[in-house]
Design an enzyme around this catalytic site. Structure first.
Site, PDB file in Angstrom:
ATOM      1  NE  ARG A  16      -0.379   0.556   4.923  1.00 25.99           N
ATOM      2  CZ  ARG A  16      -0.724   0.284   6.167  1.00 25.99           C
ATOM      3  NH1 ARG A  16      -1.768  -0.487   6.417  1.00 25.99           N
ATOM      4  NH2 ARG A  16      -0.045   0.790   7.180  1.00 25.99           N
ATOM      5  CG  ASP A  37       3.666  -5.016   2.889  1.00 22.09           C
ATOM      6  OD1 ASP A  37       3.321  -5.264   4.058  1.00 22.09           O
ATOM      7  OD2 ASP A  37       3.749  -3.864   2.446  1.00 22.09           O
ATOM      8  CG  ASP A  60       8.896  -9.489   9.650  1.00 20.85           C
ATOM      9  OD1 ASP A  60       9.561  -8.428   9.630  1.00 20.85           O
ATOM     10  OD2 ASP A  60       8.333  -9.920  10.681  1.00 20.85           O
ATOM     11  CB  VAL A  61      12.034  -5.644   6.353  1.00 24.83           C
ATOM     12  CG1 VAL A  61      11.359  -5.450   5.010  1.00 24.83           C
ATOM     13  CG2 VAL A  61      11.397  -4.775   7.443  1.00 24.83           C
ATOM     14  CG  ASN A  87       8.307   2.143   0.884  1.00 28.20           C
ATOM     15  OD1 ASN A  87       8.228   3.369   0.948  1.00 28.20           O
ATOM     16  ND2 ASN A  87       7.244   1.352   1.052  1.00 28.20           N
ATOM     17  CE1 TYR A 152       8.536   6.553  10.443  1.00 26.40           C
ATOM     18  CE2 TYR A 152       8.992   8.910  10.586  1.00 26.40           C
ATOM     19  CZ  TYR A 152       8.628   7.799   9.845  1.00 26.40           C
ATOM     20  OH  TYR A 152       8.371   7.940   8.498  1.00 26.40           O
ATOM     21  CE  LYS A 156      11.451   6.087   8.153  1.00 24.90           C
ATOM     22  NZ  LYS A 156      11.496   5.229   6.962  1.00 24.90           N
TER      23      LYS A 156
HETATM   24  N1  LIG Z   1       3.274   8.359   6.108  1.00 25.14           N
HETATM   25  C1  LIG Z   1       3.995   9.470   6.158  1.00 25.14           C
HETATM   26  O1  LIG Z   1       3.500  10.550   6.519  1.00 25.14           O
HETATM   27  C2  LIG Z   1       5.458   9.444   5.743  1.00 25.14           C
HETATM   28  C3  LIG Z   1       6.172  10.647   5.655  1.00 25.14           C
HETATM   29  C4  LIG Z   1       7.515  10.598   5.282  1.00 25.14           C
HETATM   30  C5  LIG Z   1       8.132   9.381   5.000  1.00 25.14           C
HETATM   31  N2  LIG Z   1       7.404   8.228   5.104  1.00 25.14           N
HETATM   32  C6  LIG Z   1       8.088   6.961   4.812  1.00 25.14           C
HETATM   33  O2  LIG Z   1       7.556   6.442   3.597  1.00 25.14           O
HETATM   34  C7  LIG Z   1       7.703   5.014   3.588  1.00 25.14           C
HETATM   35  C8  LIG Z   1       6.390   4.366   3.172  1.00 25.14           C
HETATM   36  O3  LIG Z   1       5.422   4.584   4.176  1.00 25.14           O
HETATM   37  P1  LIG Z   1       3.887   4.888   3.814  1.00 25.14           P
HETATM   38  O4  LIG Z   1       3.649   6.313   4.096  1.00 25.14           O
HETATM   39  O5  LIG Z   1       3.548   4.336   2.481  1.00 25.14           O
HETATM   40  O6  LIG Z   1       3.171   4.061   5.007  1.00 25.14           O
HETATM   41  P2  LIG Z   1       2.341   2.690   5.012  1.00 25.14           P
HETATM   42  O7  LIG Z   1       2.142   2.373   6.456  1.00 25.14           O
HETATM   43  O8  LIG Z   1       1.146   2.807   4.153  1.00 25.14           O
HETATM   44  O9  LIG Z   1       3.344   1.655   4.317  1.00 25.14           O
HETATM   45  C9  LIG Z   1       4.314   0.933   5.009  1.00 25.14           C
HETATM   46  C10 LIG Z   1       4.275  -0.499   4.502  1.00 25.14           C
HETATM   47  O10 LIG Z   1       5.313  -1.216   5.188  1.00 25.14           O
HETATM   48  C11 LIG Z   1       4.797  -2.482   5.526  1.00 25.14           C
HETATM   49  N3  LIG Z   1       5.527  -3.061   6.646  1.00 25.14           N
HETATM   50  C12 LIG Z   1       5.469  -2.713   7.956  1.00 25.14           C
HETATM   51  N4  LIG Z   1       6.250  -3.515   8.687  1.00 25.14           N
HETATM   52  C13 LIG Z   1       6.835  -4.391   7.820  1.00 25.14           C
HETATM   53  C14 LIG Z   1       7.741  -5.457   7.971  1.00 25.14           C
HETATM   54  N5  LIG Z   1       8.219  -5.826   9.168  1.00 25.14           N
HETATM   55  N6  LIG Z   1       8.131  -6.136   6.859  1.00 25.14           N
HETATM   56  C15 LIG Z   1       7.656  -5.795   5.633  1.00 25.14           C
HETATM   57  N7  LIG Z   1       6.766  -4.800   5.438  1.00 25.14           N
HETATM   58  C16 LIG Z   1       6.367  -4.105   6.522  1.00 25.14           C
HETATM   59  C17 LIG Z   1       3.334  -2.213   5.865  1.00 25.14           C
HETATM   60  O11 LIG Z   1       2.569  -3.412   5.845  1.00 25.14           O
HETATM   61  C18 LIG Z   1       2.958  -1.206   4.795  1.00 25.14           C
HETATM   62  O12 LIG Z   1       2.476  -1.845   3.637  1.00 25.14           O
HETATM   63  C19 LIG Z   1       8.182   4.647   4.981  1.00 25.14           C
HETATM   64  O13 LIG Z   1       9.577   4.425   4.956  1.00 25.14           O
HETATM   65  C20 LIG Z   1       7.849   5.863   5.810  1.00 25.14           C
HETATM   66  O14 LIG Z   1       8.679   5.972   6.953  1.00 25.14           O
HETATM   67  C21 LIG Z   1       6.084   8.237   5.438  1.00 25.14           C
END
Ligand SMILES: NC(=O)c1ccc[n+]([C@@H]2O[C@H](COP(=O)([O-])OP(=O)(O)OC[C@H]3O[C@@H](n4cnc5c(N)ncnc54)[C@H](O)[C@@H]3O)[C@@H](O)[C@H]2O)c1
Length: 264
Positions: A16, A37, A60-61, A87, A152, A156
């Protein structure tokens, strides 16, 4: 000819949000993509929607054995791993003195140990091939700070450091390593931590407006913008880019704009 023709990419957290936008774009540009994922149903649906050039891998990463299996299967299926996009991440929002050690460590495990294991797992194959691009998704929270993000933001910031070390070590093998620092992401990550009744999209816009940006983009558009940056770094177009950060922040880190002063 697509910008990712003949390349094989593994994207974690691709069920997602940003990861899903990324696999869709990489595949549209000719890549074969592994949608990796822990969310099996959603991940398999993204892969099915893309078609035969996509494959879902339950990964699972935080688990080295999962990485070994996913990378091995990708190598067997498509003969290479040209691109890794680290990601996947989890968010935890809590005041520093209330954050439990297990929550802190869970965030570190996914957001920091995950990319470490990912880079370690693909490096031998990329070295052998003499090419590769690794893109680590950090955040503006890896370049600045917010309250409630001790775990968090820490991960990062760490990821940007790990990116540089990897770039220095792997450059001589033709492997580039970069970090992307987005301001935005999926509301699914933020919503469990929003007080009841607060729309995460509105909250994001509000905090942005107070700070600096004038960009009026929907969350979906912003995810596509981030995916386009990842595409650039994954492709050969970024051949001279390694060991650095690429912001997709709508001006968030540029500074403050004071409405009452000249130019505001
Ligand atoms: N959401 C925000 O506001 C935001 C802002 C800046 C940066 N980010 C970064 O962007 C990236 C994507 O996040 P997003 O916003 O799409 O959020 P999201 O929560 O929709 O996506 C994260 C995905 O990682 C998966 N995930 C979680 N734990 C996992 C694991 N152990 N193994 C494999 N997969 C796992 C989840 O199932 C999910 O599909 C991340 O690195 C996040 O830190 C997000």
């Amino acid at each position: 000819m697509g910008r990712m023709q003949d390349k094989v990419a593994i994207v974690t957290g691709a069920a997602r949000g940003t990861g899903a936008a990324t696999v869709r774009l990489l595949a549209a540009e000719g890549a074969r993509v592994v949608v990796a994922d822990v969310l099996e149903e959603a991940g398999a649906a993204v892969a099915a929607e893309i078609g035969s050039e996509a494959h879902f891998a339950a990964l699972d990463v935080t688990r080295e054995a999962d990485w070994k299996r996913a990378v091995g299967e990708t190598q067997q299926r498509w003969g290479a791993v040209d691109v890794l996009v680290n990601n996947a991440a989890v968010l935890h929002m809590e005041a520093l003195d209330e954050t439990r050690l297990e929550d802190f460590e869970r965030v570190v495990a996914v957001n920091q140990r995950g990319p470490f294991l990912g880079m370690k797992s693909v490096a031998p194959l990329m070295k052998q091939a003499g090419r590769g691009s690794i893109v680590n998704v950090s955040s503006i929270d890896g370049m600045s700070a917010k309250n409630a993000l001790v775990a968090y933001a820490g991960t990062k910031w760490a990821l940007r450091g790990m990116t540089r070390v990897a770039a220095l070590e792997l450059g001589k093998f033709g492997i580039r390593v970069n970090a992307v620092c987005p301001e935005a992401g999926s509301g699914d990550m933020l919503s469990p931590f929003m007080p009841e009744g607060v729309d995460p999209e509105l909250a994001a816009k509000y905090s942005q407006r107070i700070l600096s940006s004038q960009m009026e983009r929907s969350i979906a558009d912003k995810l596509d913008d981030i995916a386009r940056m990842i595409l650039f770094l994954a492709s050969d177009e970024s051949a001279s880019c390694t060991g650095t950060d690429f912001l997709v922040d709508g001006g968030y880190l540029a500074g403050f704009r004071f409405k009452q002063t000249p130019g505001g």
